[in-house]
Design a protein around this motif. Structure first.
Motif, mmCIF file in Angstrom:
data_model
loop_
_atom_site.group_PDB
_atom_site.id
_atom_site.type_symbol
_atom_site.label_atom_id
_atom_site.label_comp_id
_atom_site.label_asym_id
_atom_site.label_seq_id
_atom_site.Cartn_x
_atom_site.Cartn_y
_atom_site.Cartn_z
ATOM 1 N N ILE A 240 -9.760 5.536 56.567
ATOM 2 C CA ILE A 240 -8.876 6.625 57.287
ATOM 3 C C ILE A 240 -8.949 7.695 56.599
ATOM 4 O O ILE A 240 -8.889 8.857 57.239
ATOM 5 N N ASP A 241 -8.885 7.834 55.262
ATOM 6 C CA ASP A 241 -9.066 9.068 54.582
ATOM 7 C C ASP A 241 -10.119 9.918 54.813
ATOM 8 O O ASP A 241 -10.099 11.275 54.892
ATOM 9 N N ARG A 242 -11.328 9.223 54.958
ATOM 10 C CA ARG A 242 -12.354 9.953 55.395
ATOM 11 C C ARG A 242 -12.992 10.106 56.579
ATOM 12 O O ARG A 242 -13.883 10.784 56.893
ATOM 13 N N ASN A 243 -12.078 9.668 57.569
ATOM 14 C CA ASN A 243 -12.345 9.514 59.040
ATOM 15 C C ASN A 243 -13.778 8.981 59.312
ATOM 16 O O ASN A 243 -14.477 9.507 60.121
ATOM 17 N N VAL A 244 -14.034 7.810 58.686
ATOM 18 C CA VAL A 244 -15.248 7.318 58.866
ATOM 19 C C VAL A 244 -15.134 6.230 59.970
ATOM 20 O O VAL A 244 -14.100 5.492 60.197
ATOM 21 N N LYS A 245 -16.256 6.468 61.036
ATOM 22 C CA LYS A 245 -16.099 5.743 62.359
ATOM 23 C C LYS A 245 -16.906 4.183 62.373
ATOM 24 O O LYS A 245 -16.681 3.569 63.302
ATOM 25 N N GLY A 246 -17.784 4.321 61.388
ATOM 26 C CA GLY A 246 -18.782 2.894 61.524
ATOM 27 C C GLY A 246 -18.631 2.317 60.130
ATOM 28 O O GLY A 246 -18.870 2.862 59.159
ATOM 29 N N VAL A 247 -18.839 1.071 60.310
ATOM 30 C CA VAL A 247 -19.289 0.245 58.874
ATOM 31 C C VAL A 247 -20.404 -0.889 59.442
ATOM 32 O O VAL A 247 -20.750 -0.604 60.595
ATOM 33 N N PHE A 248 -20.885 -1.400 58.849
ATOM 34 C CA PHE A 248 -22.364 -2.013 58.860
ATOM 35 C C PHE A 248 -22.426 -3.537 58.390
ATOM 36 O O PHE A 248 -21.878 -3.884 57.467
ATOM 37 N N VAL A 249 -22.861 -4.276 59.229
ATOM 38 C CA VAL A 249 -23.060 -5.724 58.942
ATOM 39 C C VAL A 249 -24.537 -5.817 58.245
ATOM 40 O O VAL A 249 -25.333 -5.012 58.540
ATOM 41 N N GLU A 250 -24.776 -6.991 57.769
ATOM 42 C CA GLU A 250 -26.188 -7.107 57.127
ATOM 43 C C GLU A 250 -26.846 -8.472 57.469
ATOM 44 O O GLU A 250 -26.294 -9.405 57.954
ATOM 45 N N SER A 251 -28.024 -8.465 57.793
ATOM 46 C CA SER A 251 -28.908 -9.566 58.437
ATOM 47 C C SER A 251 -28.670 -10.687 57.692
ATOM 48 O O SER A 251 -29.103 -11.760 58.036
ATOM 49 N N SER A 252 -28.577 -10.571 56.405
ATOM 50 C CA SER A 252 -28.687 -11.860 55.656
ATOM 51 C C SER A 252 -27.228 -12.194 54.949
ATOM 52 O O SER A 252 -27.034 -13.298 54.214
ATOM 53 N N VAL A 253 -26.161 -11.487 55.509
ATOM 54 C CA VAL A 253 -24.853 -12.122 54.965
ATOM 55 C C VAL A 253 -23.946 -12.023 56.250
ATOM 56 O O VAL A 253 -23.915 -11.408 56.999
ATOM 57 N N SER A 254 -22.944 -12.984 55.928
ATOM 58 C CA SER A 254 -21.988 -13.403 57.203
ATOM 59 C C SER A 254 -21.031 -12.099 57.565
ATOM 60 O O SER A 254 -20.847 -11.081 56.369
ATOM 61 N N ASP A 255 -20.787 -11.845 58.671
ATOM 62 C CA ASP A 255 -20.037 -10.563 59.224
ATOM 63 C C ASP A 255 -18.551 -10.659 59.004
ATOM 64 O O ASP A 255 -17.855 -9.718 59.350
ATOM 65 N N ARG A 256 -18.124 -12.006 58.387
ATOM 66 C CA ARG A 256 -16.592 -12.153 58.318
ATOM 67 C C ARG A 256 -15.929 -11.089 57.533
ATOM 68 O O ARG A 256 -15.041 -10.555 58.147
ATOM 69 N N SER A 257 -16.480 -10.530 56.528
ATOM 70 C CA SER A 257 -15.808 -9.685 55.767
ATOM 71 C C SER A 257 -15.583 -8.451 56.386
ATOM 72 O O SER A 257 -14.424 -7.691 56.381
ATOM 73 N N ILE A 258 -16.731 -7.927 56.807
ATOM 74 C CA ILE A 258 -16.863 -6.643 57.668
ATOM 75 C C ILE A 258 -15.915 -6.648 59.116
ATOM 76 O O ILE A 258 -15.072 -5.646 59.157
#
Length: 309
Positions: A240-258
């Protein structure tokens, strides 16, 4: 208990198949290629490019495999036992296999490719300074040291083909240098304030330092680490503070946290989306562009740019 059982099985198989001591100066006097075994595919790519026709390479960890959690199976022990030379990353990346490497190095060249990197260039875990970040392949200037380690050990074990190994390594290193230049040019498309890379775990710290990104991972250097509600909230506040619009999942890690971050940000009134899938601890499928080191790296660069510019 499980780890001890696996290691015990490994030692038993080593005894059954017989790790006879090798004379490294006489290996490869025949026309047969060297049998090389690596842990992660990033190292296998370097070996294949440098060794060419003189090597037969097997990588234990394929696409989608998390090396932090990987446990060797019986077939892996046999594959390692039959190798002429073994390359692994080191720095505790392959945390469940340390005792197996110790056993193997008694009878054959078993090389952690990260050992060539100057200690002053290595990063540590901010929360645990005694733990070294193993994800060195995400800084091309550092990964080049590992490539040189592969070249040197192939020459040591097979000096008859030194000229071929040296020339192939020079060509490969030139390709990596061009890739580094490509990445720097593409990242100029992203405004500096938007250069925030949020992923599931801290695999991209070397990458961030090399290319000017603030890197935030929910989990620590290893995917064995857990995360809390407070960790999620800190990242939401940053987005929110940096107005970031995208986060990323990883191919070898569960996407649950993201996904937890994305949902939490939306509840706070900030629209953020999954910017794409990045390759972190594993590469893509063999036979695809992302199944090569250069293709994997370029995919990550392009994915990040398109999501954050």
């Amino acid at each position: 208990m499980k780890k001890r059982l696996i290691v015990s099985i490994g030692f038993l198989l080593v005894g059954l198949f017989g790790c006879s001591t090798q004379d490294e100066e006489t290996i490869n006097k025949s026309e047969e290629p060297l049998k090389v075994v690596t842990t992660i595919a990033q190292i296998a790519d370097a070996v294949e490019n440098i060794g060419g026709e003189h090597v037969d390479v097997t990588s234990l960890m394929g696409p989608g495999v998390d090396p932090h959690l990987y446990n060797a199976v019986q077939g892996d022990i046999q594959t390692l036992d039959q190798a002429d030379i073994i390359f692994y990353n080191g720095l505790h990346l392959e945390g469940q296999m340390g005792e197996i490497f110790e056993q193997m190095e008694q009878d054959k060249t078993t090389t952690p490719v990260s050992e060539n990197i100057p200690e002053s260039k290595l990063l540590s875990d901010p929360e645990s300074p005694t733990i070294t970040d193993p994800h060195v392949w995400f800084d091309i200037s550092m990964w080049s040291y590992s490539v040189e380690a592969v070249r040197d050990d192939l020459i040591n074990i097979d000096p008859d083909n030194e000229e071929s190994y040296s020339q192939n390594a020079a060509d490969y290193l030139a390709e990596l240098e061009a890739l580094d230049i490509y990445a720097k040019e593409r990242f100029e498309e992203i405004p500096e304030e938007s250069r925030v890379l949020v992923t599931a775990h801290d695999a991209f710290n070397y990458f961030g330092k090399a290319y000017g990104f603030e890197v935030v991972g929910l989990q620590g250097l290893s995917t064995e680490s857990d995360y809390s509600v407070n960790d999620v909230q800190k990242i939401i506040d940053l987005l929110i503070d940096r107005n970031v619009k995208g986060v990323f999942v990883e191919s070898s890690v569960s996407d649950r946290s993201i996904n937890a971050v994305v949902e939490g940000a939306k509840e706070a009134g900030h629209d953020v989306s999954i910017g794409g899938e990045l390759y972190s601890d594993a590469m893509g499928e063999a036979g695809t562009e992302e199944g090569t080191y250069a293709g994997m790296f370029k995919h990550n660069v392009d994915t990040i740019v398109e999501a954050l510019k």
